[in-house]
Design an enzyme around this catalytic site. Structure first.
Site, PDB file in Angstrom:
ATOM      1  N   ASP A 136      -7.198  -2.666  14.346  1.00  0.00           N
ATOM      2  CA  ASP A 136      -8.580  -3.002  14.002  1.00  0.00           C
ATOM      3  C   ASP A 136      -8.666  -4.248  13.111  1.00  0.00           C
ATOM      4  O   ASP A 136      -9.703  -4.526  12.516  1.00  0.00           O
ATOM      5  CB  ASP A 136      -9.273  -1.806  13.325  1.00  0.00           C
ATOM      6  CG  ASP A 136      -8.565  -1.384  12.025  1.00  0.00           C
ATOM      7  OD1 ASP A 136      -7.627  -2.089  11.596  1.00  0.00           O
ATOM      8  OD2 ASP A 136      -8.955  -0.361  11.438  1.00  0.00           O
ATOM      9  N   GLU A 167      -9.493  -1.811   5.661  1.00  0.00           N
ATOM     10  CA  GLU A 167     -10.117  -1.467   6.933  1.00  0.00           C
ATOM     11  C   GLU A 167     -11.390  -2.291   7.135  1.00  0.00           C
ATOM     12  O   GLU A 167     -11.888  -2.911   6.187  1.00  0.00           O
ATOM     13  CB  GLU A 167     -10.448   0.028   6.925  1.00  0.00           C
ATOM     14  CG  GLU A 167      -9.221   0.932   6.795  1.00  0.00           C
ATOM     15  CD  GLU A 167      -8.376   0.986   8.069  1.00  0.00           C
ATOM     16  OE1 GLU A 167      -8.411   0.038   8.875  1.00  0.00           O
ATOM     17  OE2 GLU A 167      -7.668   1.996   8.252  1.00  0.00           O
ATOM     18  N   ASP A 178       0.818  -1.214   0.000  1.00  0.00           N
ATOM     19  CA  ASP A 178       0.000   0.000   0.000  1.00  0.00           C
ATOM     20  C   ASP A 178       0.848   1.259   0.000  1.00  0.00           C
ATOM     21  O   ASP A 178       2.074   1.196   0.156  1.00  0.00           O
ATOM     22  CB  ASP A 178      -0.950  -0.008   1.210  1.00  0.00           C
ATOM     23  CG  ASP A 178      -0.255  -0.410   2.507  1.00  0.00           C
ATOM     24  OD1 ASP A 178       0.984  -0.361   2.568  1.00  0.00           O
ATOM     25  OD2 ASP A 178      -0.963  -0.773   3.464  1.00  0.00           O
ATOM     26  N   HIS A 210      -6.911  -4.791  10.364  1.00  0.00           N
ATOM     27  CA  HIS A 210      -6.680  -4.596   8.930  1.00  0.00           C
ATOM     28  C   HIS A 210      -5.387  -5.253   8.470  1.00  0.00           C
ATOM     29  O   HIS A 210      -4.439  -5.405   9.238  1.00  0.00           O
ATOM     30  CB  HIS A 210      -6.745  -3.114   8.522  1.00  0.00           C
ATOM     31  CG  HIS A 210      -5.596  -2.241   8.953  1.00  0.00           C
ATOM     32  ND1 HIS A 210      -5.761  -1.043   9.600  1.00  0.00           N
ATOM     33  CD2 HIS A 210      -4.262  -2.374   8.796  1.00  0.00           C
ATOM     34  CE1 HIS A 210      -4.588  -0.483   9.819  1.00  0.00           C
ATOM     35  NE2 HIS A 210      -3.658  -1.274   9.357  1.00  0.00           N
TER      36      HIS A 210
END
Ligand code: GLP
Length: 260
Positions: free
Chosen positions: A136, A143, A67, A138
């Site tokens: 979280d 997400e 990313d 990810h």
């Protein structure tokens, strides 16, 4: 899925670096998927040492980063381009032509992401995907709520991620709101996946990833559907796993198992 619980991040990254090195030696043309974040920093230190001390050869290795922040130029101190140069590429004999990182300044997001996917395919797919995990759950920047079949695209960062990554910027306001990220479907096509988790703030996410239901609210939980995943964790991140005695017992017979 294989789980290996290490004493601390040092032991963990040494083991992962050893596994990556062995894979590169076995296939010098390997296609790697690479993460960023603080966990992989330690891994990259080990890989740089293996290159310097033992001549680990990266000259034919092909890499695809997971990313990049959208809106940051490659030259920005917090871009993942800069991160990769500082922690890995600037210290090894990688051929820059073999390095792929999404362009956070692309004018045509759709085309750029399609080309990223096409380049992965052109190189025969990713052989070994290295992953970290967000608080979280990810993976890359997928997400909660990301489609479990998603491909490379733009994604809005979650408030938790912006908060967590603010430590790398002067203030929270400077953290980009969007990122270009490989999709979960893209990640799942890798032939083998290693996920690294360390520290107590990853314990909940790791517990849900390994022992919870598969859900797009914890993107990493999709790894349960992949047949060659190894999770390397330190003791703190493993704190919410309930089946540790079994994982330790199973680890002893790993060599005889083909799929995990
Ligand atoms: C970022 C990256 C992820 C990484 C995560 C956790 O959000 N996009 O790929 O896994 O950070 O990073 P850290 O190891 O710093 O906790």
């Amino acid at each position: 899925m294989r789980i290996t619980i290490c004493k601390d991040i040092r032991e963990m990254t040494k083991k992962v670096a050893g596994e990556v090195a062995e894979t590169i030696r076995g296939n010098p043309n390997i296609v790697l998927g690479l993460p960023t974040g603080s966990t992989p920093e330690e891994l990259y230190k080990e890989l740089v040492l293996l290159h310097k001390d033992q001549g680990l050869d990266f000259s034919r290795v092909i890499t695809f980063n997971l990313d990049e922040y959208y809106g940051l130029p490659a030259s920005h101190p917090q871009s993942y381009h800069t991160y990769m140069d500082q922690h890995l590429f600037g210290h090894i004999n990688i051929n820059r032509k073999n390095v792929y990182i999404p362009d956070g300044m692309t004018k045509d997001i759709g085309d750029h992401c399609r080309l990223y996917e096409a380049n992965i395919k052109r190189h025969g797919g990713i052989d070994l995907m290295l992953l970290g995990i967000g608080r979280d759950g990810h993976i890359a920047f997928n997400e909660p709520g990301s489609s479990l079949t998603s491909r490379t695209r733009i994604k809005t960062l979650a408030p938790e991620t912006i908060e967590d990554n603010a430590r790398f910027f002067k203030s929270k306001d400077e953290v980009p709101r969007y990122a270009l990220t490989m999709g979960i479907g893209t990640i799942m096509e890798a032939k083998k996946i290693i996920l690294m988790a360390n520290g107590k703030n990853k314990a909940e996410a790791l517990g849900l990833t390994v022992e919870g239901p598969i859900t797009h609210m914890v993107a990493a939980s999709i790894l349960q559907m992949h047949n060659r995943v190894i999770i390397y964790t330190d003791e703190e991140a493993a704190a919410q796993l309930k089946h540790i005695p079994y994982y330790k017992h199973e680890e002893k017979s790993w060599l005889t198992t083909v799929e995990y």
